[in-house]
Design a protein around this motif. Structure first.
Motif, mmCIF file in Angstrom:
data_model
loop_
_atom_site.group_PDB
_atom_site.id
_atom_site.type_symbol
_atom_site.label_atom_id
_atom_site.label_comp_id
_atom_site.label_asym_id
_atom_site.label_seq_id
_atom_site.Cartn_x
_atom_site.Cartn_y
_atom_site.Cartn_z
ATOM 1 N N ALA A 135 0.836 -1.207 0.000
ATOM 2 C CA ALA A 135 0.000 0.000 0.000
ATOM 3 C C ALA A 135 0.867 1.252 0.000
ATOM 4 O O ALA A 135 2.035 1.215 0.401
ATOM 5 C CB ALA A 135 -0.911 0.006 1.226
ATOM 6 N N PRO A 136 0.325 2.404 -0.452
ATOM 7 C CA PRO A 136 1.070 3.668 -0.402
ATOM 8 C C PRO A 136 1.463 4.018 1.032
ATOM 9 O O PRO A 136 0.736 3.719 1.986
ATOM 10 C CB PRO A 136 0.074 4.689 -0.952
ATOM 11 N N SER A 137 2.596 4.667 1.194
ATOM 12 C CA SER A 137 3.144 4.962 2.526
ATOM 13 C C SER A 137 2.294 5.958 3.310
ATOM 14 O O SER A 137 2.316 5.955 4.540
ATOM 15 C CB SER A 137 4.574 5.502 2.389
ATOM 16 N N TYR A 138 1.539 6.820 2.628
ATOM 17 C CA TYR A 138 0.764 7.842 3.328
ATOM 18 C C TYR A 138 -0.598 7.335 3.805
ATOM 19 O O TYR A 138 -1.374 8.082 4.400
ATOM 20 C CB TYR A 138 0.558 9.075 2.438
ATOM 21 N N MET A 139 -0.910 6.064 3.569
ATOM 22 C CA MET A 139 -2.160 5.485 4.064
ATOM 23 C C MET A 139 -1.902 4.765 5.380
ATOM 24 O O MET A 139 -0.849 4.159 5.578
ATOM 25 C CB MET A 139 -2.734 4.505 3.051
ATOM 26 N N MET A 140 -2.866 4.826 6.276
ATOM 27 C CA MET A 140 -2.748 4.127 7.546
ATOM 28 C C MET A 140 -2.634 2.623 7.308
ATOM 29 O O MET A 140 -3.371 2.047 6.503
ATOM 30 C CB MET A 140 -3.958 4.424 8.434
ATOM 31 N N ALA A 141 -1.712 1.993 8.011
ATOM 32 C CA ALA A 141 -1.583 0.545 7.911
ATOM 33 C C ALA A 141 -2.843 -0.117 8.456
ATOM 34 O O ALA A 141 -3.430 0.346 9.439
ATOM 35 C CB ALA A 141 -0.363 0.075 8.693
ATOM 36 N N LYS A 142 -3.275 -1.189 7.822
ATOM 37 C CA LYS A 142 -4.518 -1.834 8.242
ATOM 38 C C LYS A 142 -4.425 -2.352 9.677
ATOM 39 O O LYS A 142 -5.421 -2.361 10.404
ATOM 40 C CB LYS A 142 -4.890 -2.958 7.286
ATOM 41 N N GLU A 143 -3.214 -2.737 10.090
ATOM 42 C CA GLU A 143 -3.066 -3.232 11.463
ATOM 43 C C GLU A 143 -3.252 -2.129 12.507
ATOM 44 O O GLU A 143 -3.460 -2.403 13.685
ATOM 45 C CB GLU A 143 -1.710 -3.920 11.659
ATOM 46 N N ASP A 144 -3.183 -0.861 12.058
ATOM 47 C CA ASP A 144 -3.399 0.266 12.974
ATOM 48 C C ASP A 144 -4.853 0.724 13.007
ATOM 49 O O ASP A 144 -5.217 1.602 13.802
ATOM 50 C CB ASP A 144 -2.499 1.450 12.582
ATOM 51 N N MET A 145 -5.688 0.190 12.145
ATOM 52 C CA MET A 145 -7.116 0.530 12.143
ATOM 53 C C MET A 145 -7.869 -0.391 13.093
ATOM 54 O O MET A 145 -7.428 -1.502 13.390
ATOM 55 C CB MET A 145 -7.708 0.358 10.736
ATOM 56 N N ASN A 146 -9.013 0.075 13.535
ATOM 57 C CA ASN A 146 -9.934 -0.781 14.274
ATOM 58 C C ASN A 146 -10.830 -1.467 13.245
ATOM 59 O O ASN A 146 -11.934 -1.012 12.955
ATOM 60 C CB ASN A 146 -10.761 0.046 15.261
ATOM 61 N N ILE A 147 -10.323 -2.543 12.675
ATOM 62 C CA ILE A 147 -11.046 -3.239 11.611
ATOM 63 C C ILE A 147 -12.169 -4.071 12.209
ATOM 64 O O ILE A 147 -11.970 -4.832 13.161
ATOM 65 C CB ILE A 147 -10.098 -4.155 10.806
ATOM 66 N N ILE A 148 -13.373 -3.898 11.659
ATOM 67 C CA ILE A 148 -14.526 -4.702 12.053
ATOM 68 C C ILE A 148 -15.093 -5.368 10.803
ATOM 69 O O ILE A 148 -14.729 -5.015 9.680
ATOM 70 C CB ILE A 148 -15.606 -3.857 12.765
ATOM 71 N N TYR A 149 -16.001 -6.305 11.012
ATOM 72 C CA TYR A 149 -16.530 -7.065 9.881
ATOM 73 C C TYR A 149 -18.059 -7.110 9.953
ATOM 74 O O TYR A 149 -18.651 -7.078 11.031
ATOM 75 C CB TYR A 149 -15.975 -8.494 9.899
ATOM 76 N N ASP A 150 -18.656 -7.159 8.781
ATOM 77 C CA ASP A 150 -20.096 -7.347 8.716
ATOM 78 C C ASP A 150 -20.398 -8.812 8.401
ATOM 79 O O ASP A 150 -19.494 -9.591 8.112
ATOM 80 C CB ASP A 150 -20.719 -6.428 7.671
ATOM 81 N N ASP A 151 -21.651 -9.156 8.488
ATOM 82 C CA ASP A 151 -22.109 -10.478 8.092
ATOM 83 C C ASP A 151 -22.548 -10.361 6.636
ATOM 84 O O ASP A 151 -23.627 -9.826 6.344
ATOM 85 C CB ASP A 151 -23.272 -10.920 8.990
#
Length: 354
Positions: free
Chosen positions: A316-332
């Motif tokens: 991913a581009p360097s200026y985007m937040m790393a996914k591991e730093d996001m509060n990732i949630i999931y839908d059904d």
């Protein structure tokens, strides 16, 4: 002597005709495909071109289409409009498809109508992230897109915006950009995101928040996804609900905007590229799918077009937040597909009451 020359000339002509008659492969067919996987097209069915229905902005479309045309020699015609409008067009043309590729639209938007699209697995499937593999048949993923908030830093002042809850602040009333979720896949994905985030995993509990949020829109819904990020960047709105890519371009260009990844939770989903069922230019359509999932095209997507790749070998581009730093949630996913129409109606009912 003349008789000998005549015999030689006749033999050469026969050999030439035989050579011409044996050349049956389609020039644009990719080496990875076999005759069994790619039925031959007749001249009456194929035009040698490619017609793409696409809701993406032209600045995203053009670099990739130009590269594809250069590499393949295939002429591309792009029909650009909103996701909902284009899906209706595909459906109305089902008996006589006028398009070959539907490029864009979240999976939540497309899955309920995936019978409109052809089964095809790209030649690059082995390089696709495990979560994004095409297990359904028609659904090829090509980018990974988190839902985000886009904030105009010149207008926000001392208003703190960290997530959905902050959008209920009275000082933001009428200053929030959101498109009609029936016309914009990014807005529809935000609706899903807020239902799950604010309902703490239970979308039914999220409707109380949606009701309050709609009140703060103050009767304003925009016509499409691009109107959201343009409206925020141009200073018409303080904050907008959009896909990451919509705001990332402005961040990369140094505009006075920033991206906020909602602290209550971010759903990050791929969007797709699909072959329209019974497309007239089927061979060319398959070649486009293989191109758009290739390492070269995915690198263009990351380095020039501000999106995340679905490939394991393109970062991913360097200026985007790393996914591991996001509060990732999931839908059904199954529940979302099942309830799409009901949720859209409920959103519209609430909106029209204010």
């Amino acid at each position: 002597m003349k008789k000998i020359a005549s015999i030689v000339l006749s033999a050469v002509m026969i050999m030439s005709l035989a050579a011409c008659g044996s050349k049956t492969e389609t020039p644009s067919e990719t080496p990875a495909e076999t005759p069994a996987e790619t039925p031959a097209e007749t001249p009456d069915e194929a035009t040698g071109d490619l017609v793409i229905y696409c809701p993406h902005p032209l600045e995203f479309i053009n670099p990739l289409v130009s590269e594809f045309e250069t590499q393949s020699g295939i002429k591309v015609e792009v029909i650009a409009a909103g996701t909902g409008e284009l899906l209706k067009r595909v459906e109305s043309e089902a008996a006589n498809p006028l398009g070959d590729i539907f490029w864009g639209g979240s999976l939540s938007t497309v899955k309920p109508v995936m019978n409109l699209f052809e089964n095809y697995t790209s030649a690059n499937e082995e390089f696709i992230q495990e979560d994004f593999k095409n297990t359904e048949g028609p659904l090829t993923r090509f980018t990974d897109i988190p839902s985000v908030l886009m904030v105009n830093t010149n207008l926000v002042g001392d208003i703190e915006i960290k997530g959905y809850e902050d959008l209920l602040k009275p000082e933001l009333k009428g200053k929030i950009a959101m498109a009609d979720p029936s016309k914009s896949s990014s807005s529809y994905e935000h609706l899903i995101n807020m239902l799950y985030a604010m309902g703490e995993g239970d979308p039914e509990k999220g409707w109380e928040y949606v009701d309050l949020f709609i009140q703060n829109l103050d009767g304003k819904l925009l016509s499409g996804s691009s109107a959201v990020y343009k409206g925020v960047a141009d200073g018409e709105y303080v904050v907008g609900l959009t896909f990451e890519e919509g705001g990332a371009k402005y961040v990369a260009d140094g505009a006075p905007v920033e991206l906020v990844y909602m602290e209550e939770g971010v759903i990050s989903k791929p969007d797709g590229v699909y072959i329209i069922k019974d497309a007239k230019n089927m061979v060319n359509a398959k070649e486009f799918i293989d191109f758009i999932t290739s390492e070269e095209a995915q690198t263009i997507i990351v380095e020039q077009l501000n999106r995340r790749s679905v490939r394991t070998d393109v970062a991913a581009p360097s200026y985007m937040m790393a996914k591991e730093d996001m509060n990732i949630i999931y839908d059904d996913e199954a529940l979302v597909v099942e309830n799409k129409n009901a949720w859209m109606e409920k959103f519209n009912d609430i909106f029209t009451n204010y």
